[in-house]
Scaffold this motif. Sequence first.
Motif, PDB file in Angstrom:
ATOM      1  N   ASN A   1      -1.870   8.525   2.317  1.00 37.10           N
ATOM      2  CA  ASN A   1      -2.973   8.340   1.389  1.00 37.10           C
ATOM      3  C   ASN A   1      -3.680   9.670   1.130  1.00 37.10           C
ATOM      4  O   ASN A   1      -4.026  10.001  -0.010  1.00 37.10           O
ATOM      5  CB  ASN A   1      -3.959   7.326   1.966  1.00 37.10           C
TER       6      ASN A   1
ATOM      7  N   HIS B   1       1.105   4.373  -2.825  1.00 38.73           N
ATOM      8  CA  HIS B   1       1.093   5.806  -2.548  1.00 38.73           C
ATOM      9  C   HIS B   1       2.325   6.471  -3.167  1.00 38.73           C
ATOM     10  O   HIS B   1       2.241   7.593  -3.684  1.00 38.73           O
ATOM     11  CB  HIS B   1       1.094   6.050  -1.041  1.00 38.73           C
TER      12      HIS B   1
ATOM     13  N   THR C   1       0.831  -1.203   0.000  1.00 39.79           N
ATOM     14  CA  THR C   1       0.000   0.000   0.000  1.00 39.79           C
ATOM     15  C   THR C   1       0.866   1.252   0.000  1.00 39.79           C
ATOM     16  O   THR C   1       0.584   2.225  -0.717  1.00 39.79           O
ATOM     17  CB  THR C   1      -0.922  -0.001   1.226  1.00 39.79           C
TER      18      THR C   1
ATOM     19  N   ASP D   1     -10.077  10.300  -2.553  1.00 36.92           N
ATOM     20  CA  ASP D   1      -8.898   9.658  -1.972  1.00 36.92           C
ATOM     21  C   ASP D   1      -8.384  10.455  -0.776  1.00 36.92           C
ATOM     22  O   ASP D   1      -8.131   9.910   0.302  1.00 36.92           O
ATOM     23  CB  ASP D   1      -7.815   9.549  -3.041  1.00 36.92           C
TER      24      ASP D   1
ATOM     25  N   GLY E   1      -8.661   9.321   3.192  1.00 36.40           N
ATOM     26  CA  GLY E   1      -7.424   9.167   3.955  1.00 36.40           C
ATOM     27  C   GLY E   1      -7.408  10.041   5.189  1.00 36.40           C
ATOM     28  O   GLY E   1      -6.952   9.619   6.267  1.00 36.40           O
TER      29      GLY E   1
END
Length: 473
Positions: free
Chosen positions: A228, A94, A90, A254, A258
Motif C-alpha cells: 500500500n 494495489h 485489497t 496513501d 501504509g
Amino acid sequence: MSAETLVQLLYLVSTALFILSLRWMSDPETARKGVFSGVAAMTLAVAGTLAGVIATGGTHYWWILGAFALGAAVGYPLAQVPLTAVPQRTALSHAFGGLAAGLVGTAKFFLYFGQRNEAALAPFIVVALVAEVLLGFLTFTGSLLAAGKLQEVKWIPQRPVTYPLQNVSNLALFALALGLGVALVLHPLAPWAPWAFGGISVLSLAFGVLLIIPIGGADMPTVISILNAYAGLSAVAMGFVLNNKLLITAGALDGSSGLILSVIMCKAMNRSFFNVLFGAFGQAQTKAADDEQKVYKADTTESAAQIMEQASLVVIVPGYGMAVAQAQHKVRELYDLLKKRGVTVKFAIHPVAGRMPGHMNVLLAEAEIPYDDLVEMDEINGDMPQADVALIIGANDVVNPAARADKSSPIFGMPIIDADKARTVYAIKRSKNPGFAGIDNELYFLDKTFMLFGDAKAVVGELARKLAGEGGH
C-alpha cells in the motif's frame, strides 16, 4: 470563475475529503462516513480532471469517460466479494494502482523521448519517472503474487520459497535498476535511453515477484500495508510527472498511512522491515525427536458447551481459520447464547490475526458483534488469568507461548495473546498441521487445552446447538 480556478477548487475539496476519509475511518462509529467521503473525493478528482480537459479544448475526454466506465465495470464486481476475500481484493487494488502508475510513467517517457523534449526530461522529472515506474511495476507484480498466495492458488507456493544467495541476488537486481535510472537521469535522450528504461521496467516487474516469493502467509498483513505504501509513493511520483497537486497529496496520504500501518504491524510481531522482507519467515521447521511424542487431547462439543455455560468470562480468540470457514455468523449465535446465560464474552484481537490489518474486526463487525466487546491484545492480556475459558477459533501463531519462552523459535519475541493463562483452553482447528510460521503450537499440548477438530463454522454451530439444547431443559 475561470476553468483553471474551478479545477483547482475541485482538487482542493477532493484533497480535504481524502484527509477526512482517513480521519473518519480510524473510528468504527464514523467509518461508514469515511468510506462515502473517499468515494466523493475520487469522484470530484475525476470530475476536475475531465473539466480541465474540456476547458482547454481537449478532444480526448472520451478516453477519460471510457476509462471511468471500464474502472467501474471492474470495480463493481470486486466490491461484491465476500469479506473473507477482502485481503486478496485489497492486494488486487494495489496491483491496479501500481500498474496504472507504471503505464503512465512509461507513456510519458516515450512521448518526451519521441519529441526529443529536453526540457520535459529535466533531471527531476526523470528521477520521478524512474521512481514511478520502479515502484509501480514492483507493486503490480508483488501485489498479484500476494493476492495469489492469499487466495491459495494451487500453482503459487504458500510457504516461503528460498534459494542460495537469494537476498544478495535480489538486491543486485534492484541496484542494477537504480544504476540504469542514474544513467537515464544523466543522459535522458541518449540512443540507448529507451532500452535502459525498458530494462528498469522488466527488472521492476521481476523484483516484485522475487520480493514476495520468500514471504510466508504469517507476514501477509505487513506485506499488504507495505505494498500500500509503495502504491502511494508511485502515485506521488506520478503527480510530479503530471504536475498534478491532487495526485501528490493523495499519494502521500496513501503512502504515509501504509508506512505507519506497516510500522504498527512490525511492532506487533516484534520484527523489522528488513526481517519481514528478507527473513523468509514461515519456513517449515524441522521437528525435534521429542516433538513427535506430543499428543493432542481432543474433546467433544457437548463437554465444551457445558464448561462455557458455567463460566463467568469467556474470551474468544479469532484467527484466519474463522475467516476461511466464514464462521463469523455462527460465532455471533454462540455469543448471544452465552450472553443470555449471564456469561461475559470478549473477543481478543491480535493486530496481525488474519491476512490483512483489521481482518478480524471487519468479519466480526459484519456479524454485528458489538465493537465494545472487541478488545485489542494489550488490553485483553491483563484479563486472561481471570478468564474461565479461552476459545481459539482458527488462530495459531498469535497464541503460541513459544513466542515468550523459546529463544530458538522463529516467532520468539512476537507479542501474543496470553490464551495459555486462561483456566481452560479450547482450540478449534481444521487439522493438526502447524500454522503459517511452520511450527507446532505449544499451547495445544498443555494439560488445560482441549482440541475441537473440524471446520470452524461447523464446530461453532454445534457448540451453539448444544448450548441452545441445554437451555431448553
